[in-house]
Design a protein around this motif. Structure first.
Motif, PDB file in Angstrom:
ATOM      1  N   ASP A   1      -5.751   8.306   3.656  1.00  0.00           N
ATOM      2  CA  ASP A   1      -7.095   7.793   3.906  1.00  0.00           C
ATOM      3  C   ASP A   1      -7.763   7.289   2.622  1.00  0.00           C
ATOM      4  O   ASP A   1      -8.772   6.593   2.684  1.00  0.00           O
ATOM      5  N   GLN A   2      -7.186   7.629   1.466  1.00  0.00           N
ATOM      6  CA  GLN A   2      -7.763   7.174   0.201  1.00  0.00           C
ATOM      7  C   GLN A   2      -7.229   5.806  -0.223  1.00  0.00           C
ATOM      8  O   GLN A   2      -7.961   5.006  -0.789  1.00  0.00           O
ATOM      9  N   ILE A   3      -5.952   5.547   0.043  1.00  0.00           N
ATOM     10  CA  ILE A   3      -5.341   4.316  -0.444  1.00  0.00           C
ATOM     11  C   ILE A   3      -5.969   3.077   0.194  1.00  0.00           C
ATOM     12  O   ILE A   3      -5.942   1.982  -0.384  1.00  0.00           O
ATOM     13  N   THR A   4      -6.554   3.221   1.382  1.00  0.00           N
ATOM     14  CA  THR A   4      -7.170   2.066   2.043  1.00  0.00           C
ATOM     15  C   THR A   4      -8.379   1.543   1.268  1.00  0.00           C
ATOM     16  O   THR A   4      -8.811   0.413   1.492  1.00  0.00           O
ATOM     17  N   TRP A   5      -8.917   2.362   0.359  1.00  0.00           N
ATOM     18  CA  TRP A   5     -10.030   1.891  -0.464  1.00  0.00           C
ATOM     19  C   TRP A   5      -9.596   0.767  -1.401  1.00  0.00           C
ATOM     20  O   TRP A   5     -10.443   0.015  -1.903  1.00  0.00           O
ATOM     21  N   VAL A   6      -8.301   0.628  -1.638  1.00  0.00           N
ATOM     22  CA  VAL A   6      -7.797  -0.489  -2.434  1.00  0.00           C
ATOM     23  C   VAL A   6      -8.144  -1.810  -1.738  1.00  0.00           C
ATOM     24  O   VAL A   6      -8.473  -2.802  -2.390  1.00  0.00           O
ATOM     25  N   LEU A   7      -8.059  -1.825  -0.408  1.00  0.00           N
ATOM     26  CA  LEU A   7      -8.427  -3.017   0.363  1.00  0.00           C
ATOM     27  C   LEU A   7      -9.928  -3.090   0.590  1.00  0.00           C
ATOM     28  O   LEU A   7     -10.556  -4.141   0.423  1.00  0.00           O
ATOM     29  N   THR A   8     -10.528  -1.959   0.977  1.00  0.00           N
ATOM     30  CA  THR A   8     -11.945  -1.936   1.319  1.00  0.00           C
ATOM     31  C   THR A   8     -12.831  -2.324   0.144  1.00  0.00           C
ATOM     32  O   THR A   8     -13.788  -3.093   0.294  1.00  0.00           O
ATOM     33  N   SER A   9     -12.529  -1.809  -1.046  1.00  0.00           N
ATOM     34  CA  SER A   9     -13.359  -2.106  -2.220  1.00  0.00           C
ATOM     35  C   SER A   9     -13.375  -3.603  -2.521  1.00  0.00           C
ATOM     36  O   SER A   9     -14.423  -4.170  -2.836  1.00  0.00           O
ATOM     37  N   TYR A  10     -12.228  -4.242  -2.404  1.00  0.00           N
ATOM     38  CA  TYR A  10     -12.139  -5.683  -2.669  1.00  0.00           C
ATOM     39  C   TYR A  10     -12.930  -6.482  -1.631  1.00  0.00           C
ATOM     40  O   TYR A  10     -13.696  -7.385  -1.969  1.00  0.00           O
ATOM     41  N   ILE A  11     -12.747  -6.125  -0.357  1.00  0.00           N
ATOM     42  CA  ILE A  11     -13.398  -6.863   0.724  1.00  0.00           C
ATOM     43  C   ILE A  11     -14.916  -6.746   0.641  1.00  0.00           C
ATOM     44  O   ILE A  11     -15.649  -7.731   0.775  1.00  0.00           O
ATOM     45  N   VAL A  12     -15.413  -5.527   0.415  1.00  0.00           N
ATOM     46  CA  VAL A  12     -16.866  -5.309   0.357  1.00  0.00           C
ATOM     47  C   VAL A  12     -17.477  -6.039  -0.841  1.00  0.00           C
ATOM     48  O   VAL A  12     -18.511  -6.709  -0.716  1.00  0.00           O
ATOM     49  N   ALA A  13     -16.845  -5.944  -2.016  1.00  0.00           N
ATOM     50  CA  ALA A  13     -17.380  -6.606  -3.206  1.00  0.00           C
ATOM     51  C   ALA A  13     -17.413  -8.123  -3.031  1.00  0.00           C
ATOM     52  O   ALA A  13     -18.409  -8.779  -3.369  1.00  0.00           O
ATOM     53  N   ALA A  14     -16.333  -8.689  -2.488  1.00  0.00           N
ATOM     54  CA  ALA A  14     -16.280 -10.135  -2.283  1.00  0.00           C
ATOM     55  C   ALA A  14     -17.315 -10.588  -1.252  1.00  0.00           C
ATOM     56  O   ALA A  14     -17.962 -11.627  -1.417  1.00  0.00           O
ATOM     57  N   ALA A  15     -17.476  -9.800  -0.191  1.00  0.00           N
ATOM     58  CA  ALA A  15     -18.430 -10.171   0.856  1.00  0.00           C
ATOM     59  C   ALA A  15     -19.864 -10.170   0.337  1.00  0.00           C
ATOM     60  O   ALA A  15     -20.664 -11.057   0.656  1.00  0.00           O
ATOM     61  N   ILE A  16     -20.206  -9.183  -0.489  1.00  0.00           N
ATOM     62  CA  ILE A  16     -21.572  -9.088  -1.007  1.00  0.00           C
ATOM     63  C   ILE A  16     -21.873 -10.221  -1.991  1.00  0.00           C
ATOM     64  O   ILE A  16     -22.976 -10.781  -2.009  1.00  0.00           O
TER      65      ILE A  16
ATOM     66  N   LEU B   1       0.794  -1.227   0.000  1.00  0.00           N
ATOM     67  CA  LEU B   1       0.000   0.000   0.000  1.00  0.00           C
ATOM     68  C   LEU B   1       0.828   1.279   0.000  1.00  0.00           C
ATOM     69  O   LEU B   1       0.514   2.221  -0.737  1.00  0.00           O
ATOM     70  N   PRO B   2       1.896   1.391   0.817  1.00  0.00           N
ATOM     71  CA  PRO B   2       2.683   2.636   0.777  1.00  0.00           C
ATOM     72  C   PRO B   2       3.264   2.924  -0.606  1.00  0.00           C
ATOM     73  O   PRO B   2       3.299   4.079  -1.044  1.00  0.00           O
ATOM     74  N   ASN B   3       3.723   1.879  -1.296  1.00  0.00           N
ATOM     75  CA  ASN B   3       4.268   2.065  -2.638  1.00  0.00           C
ATOM     76  C   ASN B   3       3.181   2.455  -3.633  1.00  0.00           C
ATOM     77  O   ASN B   3       3.397   3.296  -4.513  1.00  0.00           O
ATOM     78  N   MET B   4       2.004   1.837  -3.501  1.00  0.00           N
ATOM     79  CA  MET B   4       0.873   2.195  -4.363  1.00  0.00           C
ATOM     80  C   MET B   4       0.475   3.652  -4.148  1.00  0.00           C
ATOM     81  O   MET B   4       0.141   4.367  -5.092  1.00  0.00           O
ATOM     82  N   GLN B   5       0.495   4.068  -2.897  1.00  0.00           N
ATOM     83  CA  GLN B   5       0.062   5.423  -2.555  1.00  0.00           C
ATOM     84  C   GLN B   5       0.877   6.465  -3.306  1.00  0.00           C
ATOM     85  O   GLN B   5       0.326   7.411  -3.892  1.00  0.00           O
ATOM     86  N   GLY B   6       2.193   6.284  -3.321  1.00  0.00           N
ATOM     87  CA  GLY B   6       3.038   7.246  -4.024  1.00  0.00           C
ATOM     88  C   GLY B   6       2.864   7.166  -5.532  1.00  0.00           C
ATOM     89  O   GLY B   6       2.817   8.184  -6.220  1.00  0.00           O
TER      90      GLY B   6
END
Length: 516
Positions: free
Chosen positions: A56-71, A44-49
């Motif tokens: 607070d935006q880069i965490t959406w890389v994890l959140t989007s995947y988790i929410v989509a998979a869970a649904i 994530l730190p490397n992606m952020q740069g």
């Protein structure tokens, strides 16, 4: 799915053709998906740069995947009936590989979030489908060994993920965290296309309202758990809205499916006591497995000063312990009461957490390795028998839905566990620091003698003391988290009293339909 599907997958003697190759193919797809739950974290730190994103935006890389998979996980059973299990499996694996490549080529945060959503939607079905296929192509007597193979991929994947992600990021760049899925996915797809047998389709109406309410509950809950720490939990209106939506969605879903024909999830599935207890216990196992993995890497890197690669090597024996227990338990199931194996696993897991409660900033790597091996052994002894017992008394037509629920509860348990330990960690660090600082004053003879022994100027001395206080406060907070996880593990033990061992009928001789 009906038993009439057997001839499509099995020969006249009931033996499934190419069973070994089918197993390898579907497990490659499973490992590919499970790895992605943790492999991207360290990058994530490397992606952020690279993507120009804020913290607070880069965490959406994890959140989007988790929410989509869970649904999408709960809808796997319905999709496998409508499309056919083989067709859905191949389409999901192909979509996952395409989405992974797209993530690797992403040039902006918005692109990455869209591609990660697609990756989560495609990957959601891989784990429950692999479990269903393994149950279908093996006889009941072989279910223990089959679940040992499946459990090895599920358990070892998250442990290996951070290590592999760190190595790929340091050696190449963060994009290879996603590109690594291409060779694995192509091998899995080739095996499934060539060897995975076709299954009959079953027309089954879709309960749109039930799916919408369950999706609302899962999505809002995941958002609440993932975003809570960033927005200060209940001090933020966002968290109250997400929690309200989650409660409302669950309440509406339960009322909707109760006593209704054609519900999104057949309520008859919950009349199987073993499955219900297994769902509760896999929720607890999910909490312990990923919560521990969320705590240990930052503790080793930030407090003990371990590099990323060394952290991975120190945590690797945990996976070795899991593999050993998987091999052993596959041979014991059917010979030893499954509940006894689960009990032994829970006690070993609790013992490892007790060992971890003795961690200190002065220790070497030995306590970490020893406790990791013990915990790996314990979780392996829990996961495989629990996966077997959950389906031992369940009607075959319920397997796809039950496997989806099993994966869903494991994932929700992981999210809940990570949120709980993260909140407790941050809260206890503040409290511990305040208590430790309270003892640092000129009236404390130990403090004055320690400062005098340093022989340094005041600024340097204060900086060193601040560093030591922060490290001690954090380590005490980590230890408190390990104690909390131990208590949660022990609380799951009484659930074994409500589970029953499959009777003779459940283990009757003869081959189960290969693709039901």
């Amino acid at each position: 799915m009906s038993a009439a599907a057997a001839p499509a997958a099995a020969g006249p003697d009931g033996v499934v053709a190419h069973k070994g190759l089918i197993t390898v193919s579907i497990m490659l797809a499973t490992i590919m998906q499970v790895l992605d739950t943790t492999i991207a974290n360290v990058a994530l730190p490397n992606m952020q740069g690279s993507l120009g994103a804020a913290q607070d935006q880069i965490t959406w890389v994890l959140t989007s995947y988790i929410v989509a998979a869970a649904i999408m996980t709960p809808v796997t059973g319905w999709l496998s009936d409508r499309m056919g299990l083989r067709e859905l499996f191949i389409a999901s694996a192909a979509g996952f590989v395409v989405a992974s490549m797209a993530c690797g080529f992403a040039t902006s945060l918005n692109e990455m979030i869209v591609f990660r959503l697609f990756q989560g939607l495609c990957g959601a079905a891989l784990v429950p489908l692999s479990q269903t296929v393994l149950l279908n192509i093996n006889t009941r007597e072989q279910h223990g060994s089959a679940m040992a193979i499946w459990g090895a991929g599920i358990m070892v994947g998250p442990i290996v993920g951070p290590t592999l992600g760190g190595w790929l990021t340091e050696t190449f760049n963060w994009r290879w965290v996603f590109f690594v899925n291409l060779p694995i996915g192509m091998l899995a797809l080739a095996g499934m296309i060539l060897f995975l047998p076709k299954t009959p389709k079953r027309r089954r109406g879709f309960d749109f309202f039930g799916f919408a309410m369950l999706s609302l509950f899962i999505g809002a809950l995941q958002m609440f758990l993932d975003r809570g720490e960033q927005v200060d939990w209940f001090a933020s209106p966002e968290c109250w809205i997400e929690l309200g939506l989650a409660v409302s969605g669950l309440w509406a879903f339960v009322l909707h499916i109760t006593g209704r024909e054609g519900a999104f999830i057949d309520p008859k599935i919950f009349t199987d006591r073993n499955l219900v207890m297994a769902l509760v216990m896999i929720f607890v196992v999910g909490m312990i497995l990923l919560a521990g993995l969320a705590l240990l890497p930052p503790m080793l890197q930030n407090i003990l000063g371990y590099p990323v690669v060394t952290t991975g090597l120190v945590l690797a024996p945990r996976g070795v312990g899991t593999m050993i227990s998987m091999i052993v338990v596959g041979r014991l199931i059917g010979k030893v009461d499954t509940r006894l194996l689960i009990f032994t696993g829970l006690m070993l897991t609790a013992l490892s957490l007790y060992q971890m409660s003795g961690f200190s900033i002065m220790m070497n790597s030995t306590p970490i390795i020893v406790s990791g091996v013990v915990q790996g052994l314990g979780l392996g002894l829990v996961f495989v028998p629990l996966s077997t017992l959950a389906f031992a008394t369940l009607a075959p037509q319920f397997r796809p839905d039950a496997a989806s629920l099993f994966s869903l509860l494991r994932n929700i348990g992981s999210s809940v566990g990570i949120s709980i330990v993260s909140v407790e960690l941050a809260h206890n660090i503040v409290i511990n620091r305040a208590e430790l600082v309270g003892g640092l004053n000129p009236f404390n003879p130990n403090f004055t003698s320690a400062v005098g022994a340093m022989g340094l100027d005041q600024t340097t001395t204060l900086a060193l003391l601040n560093q030591q206080v922060q490290a001690q406060a954090a380590m005490i907070a980590y230890v408190d988290d390990f104690k909390l996880m131990m208590i949660i593990t022990l609380c799951a033990v009484p659930l074994l009293l409500f589970m029953r061992r499959p009777g003779a009928s459940a283990g009757a001789t003869g081959h189960a339909p290969a693709m039901e």
